[in-house]
Design a protein around this motif. Sequence first.
Motif, PDB file in Angstrom:
ATOM      1  N   ILE A 178       0.824  -1.240  -0.032  1.00 48.37           N
ATOM      2  CA  ILE A 178       0.025  -0.010   0.049  1.00 48.37           C
ATOM      3  C   ILE A 178       0.903   1.223   0.120  1.00 48.37           C
ATOM      4  N   PRO A 179       0.871   2.300  -0.923  1.00 47.14           N
ATOM      5  CA  PRO A 179       1.647   3.357  -1.211  1.00 47.14           C
ATOM      6  C   PRO A 179       1.119   4.410  -0.282  1.00 47.14           C
ATOM      7  N   PHE A 180       1.262   4.032   1.054  1.00 41.71           N
ATOM      8  CA  PHE A 180       0.906   5.413   1.742  1.00 41.71           C
ATOM      9  C   PHE A 180       1.575   6.596   1.678  1.00 41.71           C
ATOM     10  N   ARG A 181       1.123   7.515   1.977  1.00 42.52           N
ATOM     11  CA  ARG A 181       1.912   8.939   1.478  1.00 42.52           C
ATOM     12  C   ARG A 181       1.851   9.441  -0.019  1.00 42.52           C
ATOM     13  N   GLU A 182       1.154   8.413  -0.896  1.00 38.63           N
ATOM     14  CA  GLU A 182       1.153   8.611  -2.086  1.00 38.63           C
ATOM     15  C   GLU A 182      -0.086   9.536  -2.539  1.00 38.63           C
ATOM     16  N   PHE A 183      -1.069   9.604  -1.631  1.00 36.91           N
ATOM     17  CA  PHE A 183      -2.343   9.902  -1.684  1.00 36.91           C
ATOM     18  C   PHE A 183      -2.934  10.705  -0.471  1.00 36.91           C
ATOM     19  N   THR A 184      -3.731  11.631  -0.717  1.00 34.44           N
ATOM     20  CA  THR A 184      -4.297  12.410   0.454  1.00 34.44           C
ATOM     21  C   THR A 184      -5.476  12.003   1.004  1.00 34.44           C
ATOM     22  N   PRO A 185      -5.674  12.095   2.295  1.00 36.56           N
ATOM     23  CA  PRO A 185      -6.966  11.923   2.747  1.00 36.56           C
ATOM     24  C   PRO A 185      -8.241  12.361   2.006  1.00 36.56           C
ATOM     25  N   GLN A 186      -8.261  13.398   1.433  1.00 32.67           N
ATOM     26  CA  GLN A 186      -9.274  13.870   0.468  1.00 32.67           C
ATOM     27  C   GLN A 186      -9.354  13.001  -0.705  1.00 32.67           C
ATOM     28  N   GLU A 187      -8.303  12.400  -1.407  1.00 28.00           N
ATOM     29  CA  GLU A 187      -8.269  11.550  -2.441  1.00 28.00           C
ATOM     30  C   GLU A 187      -8.819  10.247  -1.956  1.00 28.00           C
ATOM     31  N   VAL A 188      -8.599   9.594  -0.728  1.00 27.69           N
ATOM     32  CA  VAL A 188      -9.230   8.576  -0.266  1.00 27.69           C
ATOM     33  C   VAL A 188     -10.840   8.772  -0.253  1.00 27.69           C
ATOM     34  N   LYS A 189     -10.993   9.950   0.206  1.00 28.36           N
ATOM     35  CA  LYS A 189     -12.543  10.166   0.295  1.00 28.36           C
ATOM     36  C   LYS A 189     -13.230  10.288  -0.875  1.00 28.36           C
ATOM     37  N   HIS A 190     -12.754  10.578  -1.907  1.00 34.65           N
ATOM     38  CA  HIS A 190     -13.393  10.783  -3.304  1.00 34.65           C
ATOM     39  C   HIS A 190     -13.416   9.634  -3.935  1.00 34.65           C
ATOM     40  N   GLU A 191     -12.205   8.653  -3.589  1.00 32.75           N
ATOM     41  CA  GLU A 191     -12.134   7.263  -4.211  1.00 32.75           C
ATOM     42  C   GLU A 191     -13.512   6.365  -3.579  1.00 32.75           C
ATOM     43  N   ILE A 192     -13.540   6.760  -2.405  1.00 27.99           N
ATOM     44  CA  ILE A 192     -14.692   5.846  -1.664  1.00 27.99           C
ATOM     45  C   ILE A 192     -15.893   6.431  -2.402  1.00 27.99           C
ATOM     46  N   GLU A 193     -16.247   7.445  -2.361  1.00 32.03           N
ATOM     47  CA  GLU A 193     -17.555   8.090  -2.905  1.00 32.03           C
ATOM     48  C   GLU A 193     -17.574   7.483  -4.532  1.00 32.03           C
ATOM     49  N   ARG A 194     -16.632   7.442  -5.116  1.00 29.12           N
ATOM     50  CA  ARG A 194     -16.526   6.889  -6.521  1.00 29.12           C
ATOM     51  C   ARG A 194     -16.986   5.750  -6.751  1.00 29.12           C
ATOM     52  N   ARG A 195     -16.631   4.708  -5.698  1.00 26.25           N
ATOM     53  CA  ARG A 195     -16.923   3.525  -5.765  1.00 26.25           C
ATOM     54  C   ARG A 195     -18.145   3.117  -5.245  1.00 26.25           C
ATOM     55  N   LEU A 196     -18.873   3.907  -4.360  1.00 23.67           N
ATOM     56  CA  LEU A 196     -20.029   3.595  -3.506  1.00 23.67           C
ATOM     57  C   LEU A 196     -21.366   3.158  -4.511  1.00 23.67           C
ATOM     58  N   PRO A 197     -21.599   4.074  -5.618  1.00 17.58           N
ATOM     59  CA  PRO A 197     -22.423   3.457  -6.326  1.00 17.58           C
ATOM     60  C   PRO A 197     -22.404   2.028  -6.909  1.00 17.58           C
ATOM     61  N   GLU A 198     -21.317   1.673  -7.284  1.00 17.04           N
ATOM     62  CA  GLU A 198     -21.280   0.265  -7.723  1.00 17.04           C
ATOM     63  C   GLU A 198     -21.545  -0.634  -6.489  1.00 17.04           C
ATOM     64  N   VAL A 199     -20.959  -0.339  -5.524  1.00 15.79           N
ATOM     65  CA  VAL A 199     -21.380  -1.162  -4.274  1.00 15.79           C
ATOM     66  C   VAL A 199     -23.058  -1.278  -4.062  1.00 15.79           C
ATOM     67  N   HIS A 200     -23.583  -0.107  -4.038  1.00 16.29           N
ATOM     68  CA  HIS A 200     -25.003   0.091  -3.943  1.00 16.29           C
ATOM     69  C   HIS A 200     -25.739  -0.994  -4.873  1.00 16.29           C
ATOM     70  N   ASN A 201     -25.311  -0.715  -6.110  1.00 16.12           N
ATOM     71  CA  ASN A 201     -25.788  -1.677  -7.074  1.00 16.12           C
ATOM     72  C   ASN A 201     -25.594  -3.339  -6.867  1.00 16.12           C
ATOM     73  N   ARG A 202     -24.683  -3.906  -6.347  1.00 17.48           N
ATOM     74  CA  ARG A 202     -24.269  -4.900  -6.429  1.00 17.48           C
ATOM     75  C   ARG A 202     -25.030  -5.448  -4.959  1.00 17.48           C
ATOM     76  N   LEU A 203     -25.378  -4.459  -3.908  1.00 19.65           N
ATOM     77  CA  LEU A 203     -26.149  -4.876  -2.883  1.00 19.65           C
ATOM     78  C   LEU A 203     -27.805  -5.147  -3.294  1.00 19.65           C
TER      79      LEU A 203
END
Length: 97
Positions: free
Chosen positions: A17-42
């Motif tokens: 895992i490349p810690f320090r290569e991304f910001t907390p904001q990037e993690v938040k945006h990536e979670i938000e980007r992936r959540l619709p697909e998770v909701h579809n699968r659920l």
Amino acid sequence: MSVLHDSSSFDIDQGDIPFREFTPQEVKHEIERRLPEVHNRLAEIRNISQPTFSSVIVPLERSTYEVDQLYMIFSHERIACDTPEHQEVAPEITRIM
């Protein structure tokens, strides 16, 4: 492109895992980007007419794996280095999870 968008750039399962290569904001945006697909699968899982372990539990675990791993990355990074940026983003990530 964020390192988080290119899953080939690291392997969560192997601990690469490349810690320090991304910001907390990037993690938040990536979670938000992936959540619709998770909701579809659920939604698909909820519609299974004859639920079994392999038709419900296994897909459920797989459907949330990536988002869970992103949250884990954020949580571990925050424990190691709790910056004001982590503190700002933490309530937002908790809310969307």
